[in-house]
Design a protein around this motif. Structure first.
Motif, PDB file in Angstrom:
ATOM      1  N   UNK A 241      -3.668 -33.749  -3.864  1.00  0.00           N
ATOM      2  CA  UNK A 241      -4.063 -32.845  -4.937  1.00  0.00           C
ATOM      3  C   UNK A 241      -2.870 -32.016  -5.381  1.00  0.00           C
ATOM      4  N   UNK A 242      -2.562 -32.069  -6.656  1.00  0.00           N
ATOM      5  CA  UNK A 242      -1.496 -31.239  -7.201  1.00  0.00           C
ATOM      6  C   UNK A 242      -1.988 -30.661  -8.509  1.00  0.00           C
ATOM      7  N   UNK A 243      -2.066 -29.358  -8.583  1.00  0.00           N
ATOM      8  CA  UNK A 243      -2.596 -28.725  -9.784  1.00  0.00           C
ATOM      9  C   UNK A 243      -1.601 -28.836 -10.917  1.00  0.00           C
ATOM     10  N   UNK A 244      -2.088 -29.126 -12.104  1.00  0.00           N
ATOM     11  CA  UNK A 244      -1.224 -29.316 -13.259  1.00  0.00           C
ATOM     12  C   UNK A 244      -0.847 -28.000 -13.899  1.00  0.00           C
ATOM     13  N   UNK A 281      -5.539 -37.861 -11.285  1.00  0.00           N
ATOM     14  CA  UNK A 281      -5.039 -37.758 -12.652  1.00  0.00           C
ATOM     15  C   UNK A 281      -3.544 -38.040 -12.705  1.00  0.00           C
ATOM     16  N   UNK A 282      -2.827 -37.610 -11.667  1.00  0.00           N
ATOM     17  CA  UNK A 282      -1.386 -37.847 -11.613  1.00  0.00           C
ATOM     18  C   UNK A 282      -1.082 -39.344 -11.598  1.00  0.00           C
ATOM     19  N   UNK A 291       3.265 -37.197 -18.593  1.00  0.00           N
ATOM     20  CA  UNK A 291       3.043 -36.201 -17.548  1.00  0.00           C
ATOM     21  C   UNK A 291       1.552 -35.931 -17.370  1.00  0.00           C
ATOM     22  N   UNK A 292       1.194 -35.386 -16.222  1.00  0.00           N
ATOM     23  CA  UNK A 292      -0.200 -35.050 -15.945  1.00  0.00           C
ATOM     24  C   UNK A 292      -0.755 -34.016 -16.925  1.00  0.00           C
ATOM     25  N   UNK A 293       0.014 -32.957 -17.287  1.00  0.00           N
ATOM     26  CA  UNK A 293      -0.500 -32.005 -18.279  1.00  0.00           C
ATOM     27  C   UNK A 293      -0.779 -32.647 -19.639  1.00  0.00           C
ATOM     28  N   UNK A 294      -0.010 -33.682 -19.993  1.00  0.00           N
ATOM     29  CA  UNK A 294      -0.241 -34.337 -21.289  1.00  0.00           C
ATOM     30  C   UNK A 294      -1.520 -35.175 -21.259  1.00  0.00           C
ATOM     31  N   UNK A 295      -1.838 -35.730 -20.093  1.00  0.00           N
ATOM     32  CA  UNK A 295      -3.124 -36.416 -19.955  1.00  0.00           C
ATOM     33  C   UNK A 295      -4.260 -35.413 -20.094  1.00  0.00           C
ATOM     34  N   UNK A 296      -4.080 -34.230 -19.491  1.00  0.00           N
ATOM     35  CA  UNK A 296      -5.102 -33.182 -19.596  1.00  0.00           C
ATOM     36  C   UNK A 296      -5.304 -32.779 -21.050  1.00  0.00           C
TER      37      UNK A 296
END
Length: 369
Positions: A241-244, A281-282, A291-296
């Motif tokens: 788990x890694x928070x974005x 998600x990563x 990047x993961x934030x861009x998926x979010x």
């Protein structure tokens, strides 16, 4: 009641020594166990040692040794908070965290000044005049407020974690055991609060037996958790788990997002990453080479779902297709759901009903009628 309480004191003390012995001489256990949990056990051992010395009469019936147990009182709250934080967010021990224990240090100094250093004559005079009870209520009230504050902070961390994981994980984390730990501690604090309130109202409930019962209850809960942490350390670990970070700095234009949406749809339909029951998600971001934030951002702005909802949407679709296949006709509904990527029956039922408007069993009954 007092006899039972004494037996629990001996049991807790021996259990804490046993667990410390195991952690001390087992390298594997030291690697798996949360450091704050070990600190919990040390706190309990120190606190219980005073009570043991008094009960065994090695200190000639000097009740100051029971007061010595109170040195642990303000250690509970911060350690519960730091244990929660490290378990859920993977934060390692940092020396800066010691500031949480500064009030406990001051509290313990005052315990020494008011309850250990004064002579027996002075303590008897205070007790006769009622001053001793007023001082005790002041100390107990401060300890109660302090521990409740840190317990509430721990609950807040847990609820925040529960909300955030749906944007990172496609599966349900087994957090019920950890939630029960916080609930149990909360019940002990509630009993403590009731007894304290009744004492303020003039009812003599805050006696030695009642107070020690609450204290030993907390000790038994923590020892129980320590035992399970030794037996099943995975209960307290959230791996991968890694928070974005917030995607406000994303440089993708609306046109880029449209192309990324098409690429994501193609990926989900052709490679079916959702069949991985523990998809992160990563990992999906890595497949898309963003990047993961861009998926979010893509999921929130273009699709209107969080990661958890989006992946389970495809799993429900897969489930429906598998249910029509002769190859899987001998599987149960949950067996089919597992083939589709679900790892939880509850999550499967909720996701299916949310998307299809009815339960899986009702859906197939209506399909065949």
């Amino acid at each position: 009641m007092q006899v039972l309480l004494n037996q629990l004191v001996y049991f807790s003390f021996l259990q804490s020594l046993f667990l410390l012995f195991v952690y001390l001489f087992s390298p594997k256990s030291r690697q798996n166990i949360n450091g704050y949990l070990i600190f919990f056990i040390i706190i309990l051992t120190v606190g219980l040692s005073g009570r043991i010395a008094y009960l065994s009469e090695v200190v000639e019936d000097n009740y100051r040794w029971v007061v010595f147990s109170e040195f642990s009182t303000l250690m509970f709250g911060p350690t519960i908070y730091l244990f929660t934080k490290s378990s859920l967010y993977g934060e390692r021990f940092n020396i800066r965290n010691l500031y949480h224990y500064l009030p406990a240090l001051l509290y313990n100094v005052l315990v020494v000044l008011f309850f250990i250093l004064p002579s027996d004559d002075e303590l008897r005079y205070r007790a006769a005049s009622g001053e001793q009870m007023r001082i005790i209520l002041l100390f107990v009230g401060f300890g109660l407020a302090f521990n409740i504050t840190y317990w509430l902070r721990s609950v807040g961390l847990f609820l925040k974690f529960k909300r955030s994981i749906q944007s990172e994980l496609s599966y349900v984390v087994r957090s019920r055991f950890f939630a029960n730990f916080l609930i149990a501690i909360g019940c002990c604090l509630l009993c403590w609060t009731i007894m304290y309130t009744m004492s303020l109202l003039g009812f003599q409930i805050l006696n030695r037996v009642a107070w020690q019962t609450v204290w030993i209850s907390i000790a038994l809960i923590i020892l129980f958790i320590a035992f399970y942490a030794l037996r099943s350390p995975e209960l307290f670990k959230i791996t991968g788990l890694s928070t974005s970070k917030k995607y406000s700095n994303s440089k993708l234009s609306q046109s880029d997002l449209e192309q990324l949406e098409l690429k994501l749809k193609e990926l989900m339909e052709q490679k079916k990453p959702y069949l991985n029951a523990r998809l992160l998600k990563a990992e999906l971001a890595e497949m898309l080479e963003v990047s993961s934030p861009e998926v979010a951002r893509l999921l929130n702005e273009r699709i209107g779902m969080n990661f958890f909802e989006y992946v389970n949407y495809y799993r429900v679709r897969e489930f429906v297709e598998l249910a029509k296949s002769e190859k899987y006709k001998n599987l149960t509904l949950f067996g089919l759901a597992q083939e589709a990527g679900f790892n939880s029956k509850t999550t499967f039922n909720k996701s299916f009903k949310s998307l299809m408007g009815e339960s899986p069993s009702d859906y197939f009954k209506n399909q065949t009628s």
